[in-house]
Design a protein around this motif. Structure first.
Motif, PDB file in Angstrom:
ATOM      1  N   GLY A  96      -2.708  -6.844  12.712  1.00 23.33           N
ATOM      2  CA  GLY A  96      -2.888  -5.789  12.073  1.00 23.33           C
ATOM      3  C   GLY A  96      -3.076  -6.014  10.554  1.00 23.33           C
ATOM      4  O   GLY A  96      -3.127  -7.302  10.219  1.00 23.33           O
ATOM      5  N   ILE A  97      -3.733  -5.119   9.849  1.00 22.94           N
ATOM      6  CA  ILE A  97      -3.987  -5.191   8.400  1.00 22.94           C
ATOM      7  C   ILE A  97      -3.160  -4.224   7.715  1.00 22.94           C
ATOM      8  O   ILE A  97      -2.860  -3.034   8.049  1.00 22.94           O
ATOM      9  CB  ILE A  97      -5.611  -4.750   8.177  1.00 22.94           C
ATOM     10  CG1 ILE A  97      -6.468  -5.330   9.284  1.00 22.94           C
ATOM     11  CG2 ILE A  97      -6.046  -4.965   6.717  1.00 22.94           C
ATOM     12  CD1 ILE A  97      -6.527  -6.647   9.447  1.00 22.94           C
ATOM     13  N   LEU A  98      -2.584  -4.917   6.546  1.00 22.28           N
ATOM     14  CA  LEU A  98      -1.732  -4.102   5.645  1.00 22.28           C
ATOM     15  C   LEU A  98      -2.663  -3.711   4.205  1.00 22.28           C
ATOM     16  O   LEU A  98      -3.053  -4.619   3.790  1.00 22.28           O
ATOM     17  CB  LEU A  98      -0.261  -4.803   5.152  1.00 22.28           C
ATOM     18  CG  LEU A  98       0.372  -5.177   6.387  1.00 22.28           C
ATOM     19  CD1 LEU A  98       1.501  -6.104   6.006  1.00 22.28           C
ATOM     20  CD2 LEU A  98       1.187  -4.070   7.134  1.00 22.28           C
ATOM     21  N   LEU A  99      -2.640  -2.525   3.733  1.00 19.95           N
ATOM     22  CA  LEU A  99      -3.432  -2.077   2.960  1.00 19.95           C
ATOM     23  C   LEU A  99      -2.585  -1.137   1.890  1.00 19.95           C
ATOM     24  O   LEU A  99      -1.981  -0.336   2.360  1.00 19.95           O
ATOM     25  CB  LEU A  99      -4.676  -1.239   3.120  1.00 19.95           C
ATOM     26  CG  LEU A  99      -5.698  -2.231   3.974  1.00 19.95           C
ATOM     27  CD1 LEU A  99      -6.970  -0.961   4.442  1.00 19.95           C
ATOM     28  CD2 LEU A  99      -6.190  -3.205   3.070  1.00 19.95           C
ATOM     29  N   SER A 100      -2.588  -1.507   0.739  1.00 20.08           N
ATOM     30  CA  SER A 100      -1.966  -0.776  -0.466  1.00 20.08           C
ATOM     31  C   SER A 100      -3.061  -0.023  -1.444  1.00 20.08           C
ATOM     32  O   SER A 100      -3.752  -0.615  -1.928  1.00 20.08           O
ATOM     33  CB  SER A 100      -0.897  -1.405  -1.378  1.00 20.08           C
ATOM     34  OG  SER A 100      -0.306  -0.506  -2.099  1.00 20.08           O
ATOM     35  N   VAL A 101      -3.438   1.476  -1.067  1.00 20.98           N
ATOM     36  CA  VAL A 101      -4.693   1.739  -1.326  1.00 20.98           C
ATOM     37  C   VAL A 101      -4.412   3.183  -2.078  1.00 20.98           C
ATOM     38  O   VAL A 101      -3.790   3.886  -1.752  1.00 20.98           O
ATOM     39  CB  VAL A 101      -5.719   2.204  -0.509  1.00 20.98           C
ATOM     40  CG1 VAL A 101      -7.039   2.626  -0.768  1.00 20.98           C
ATOM     41  CG2 VAL A 101      -6.061   0.576   0.838  1.00 20.98           C
ATOM     42  N   GLY A 102      -5.233   3.189  -3.097  1.00 17.28           N
ATOM     43  CA  GLY A 102      -5.188   4.549  -3.742  1.00 17.28           C
ATOM     44  C   GLY A 102      -4.493   4.557  -5.156  1.00 17.28           C
ATOM     45  O   GLY A 102      -4.636   5.765  -5.873  1.00 17.28           O
ATOM     46  N   GLY A 103      -3.233   4.167  -5.049  1.00 20.14           N
ATOM     47  CA  GLY A 103      -2.192   4.401  -6.197  1.00 20.14           C
ATOM     48  C   GLY A 103      -2.695   4.059  -7.588  1.00 20.14           C
ATOM     49  O   GLY A 103      -2.667   4.806  -8.466  1.00 20.14           O
TER      50      GLY A 103
END
Length: 297
Positions: A96-103
């Protein structure tokens, strides 16, 4: 339950490279300052990945980098390791891919001033806040301060970039594998900056002359808009296949004191969580991620 083992792309190239095959689940991570490897953040226990826990041995290769400043997660030209590891056909598929996006992008959009340095107006569709002369009627509540045209611009920007990331995923061996994203927590605007930057919302809301009694509600409005956007993307299986979003706004956190200039409540500074805040969100997000991983073949 064991903590997620975290490595960097540099670790994979070292003489003592970790054996990723020894883990049941292998995750690739990229993101903004909530995933940062900056030493100041690690010392503050403010890396969300380090608090994830799983019932089976799990490893992540974190490409988020060392920066403690705001950064555009979707600036892939500045993330060659992530793109290479995601698309490399010679590597096994990631679980799987973990993304922390947009903050960080949301904070930067909120910081856009009403005027350019030479005094020219910045168009409403290019900023998230309204000048005092543009405020709506009091009956709108804190939405009177918010630029819906600016939000539409931001939302389209984020949707376009997440679609691009999913396209990259599907060009490599991890095609169709789940992509995990989190929403953000609601920060209390206050004079608490990071080691080399910030505060972020506090001076912005002051510059826009928004009453301090409404600051927290404005912060909540923006974070809630982002959460709804991310969840709507996850629900759109045709355009965002394999996207899973965890609504971290539902996790109870201790707010910082309004005038605290440092660590307060579950917060390290104005917009970054401390150890206890990361612990609370990561435990809940871990369960969400693991439930999806267990359904995979």
């Amino acid at each position: 339950m064991d903590h997620l083992a975290c490595h960097t792309p540099a670790d994979l190239k070292s003489a003592a490279a970790p054996d990723l095959g020894a883990y049941r689940w292998r995750l690739l991570a990229q993101g903004d300052s909530w995933f940062s490897n900056a030493s100041a953040k690690l010392n503050a226990h403010a890396n969300l990945l380090q608090e994830l826990m799983f019932a089976e041995p799990t490893v992540a290769v974190n490409c988020a980098g060392q920066s403690d400043a705001l950064a555009h997660m979707v600036d892939l030209e500045a993330a060659p390791d992530f793109v290479q590891l995601l698309t490399d056909a010679t590597r096994p598929a990631w679980s799987g891919i973990l993304l922390s996006v947009g903050g960080n992008d949301l904070i930067e959009a909120a910081q856009t001033p009403a005027h350019t340095p030479d005094g020219q107006d910045v168009a409403l569709h290019l900023r998230l806040l309204r000048r005092q002369t543009e405020w709506g009627p009091p009956s709108q509540g804190v939405a009177r301060y918010f630029s819906e045209p600016g939000w539409a611009t931001y939302a389209e920007y984020l949707r376009t970039n997440v679609k691009h990331l999913l396209t990259l995923r599907d060009q490599g061996p991890s095609a169709g594998r789940p992509v995990f994203m989190h929403c953000y927590a609601v920060p209390k605007p206050r004079p608490a900056g990071g080691e080399s930057s910030g505060p972020w919302l506090y001076p912005t809301l002051k510059a826009y002359a928004i009453p301090s009694a409404d600051w927290l509600a404005v912060s909540r409005l923006m974070v809630s808009h982002l959460a709804q956007l991310l969840k709507s993307m996850a629900a759109d299986k045709e355009n965002f296949p394999g996207l899973h979003v965890f609504d971290s706004t539902t996790v109870p956190l201790a707010l910082a004191a309004p005038d605290a200039t440092g660590v307060s409540g579950d917060w390290h500074n104005e917009i970054h969580l401390n150890h206890s805040g990361c612990f609370k969100i990561a435990r809940a997000w871990s369960e969400h991620i693991q439930a999806v991983l267990l359904k995979q073949k």
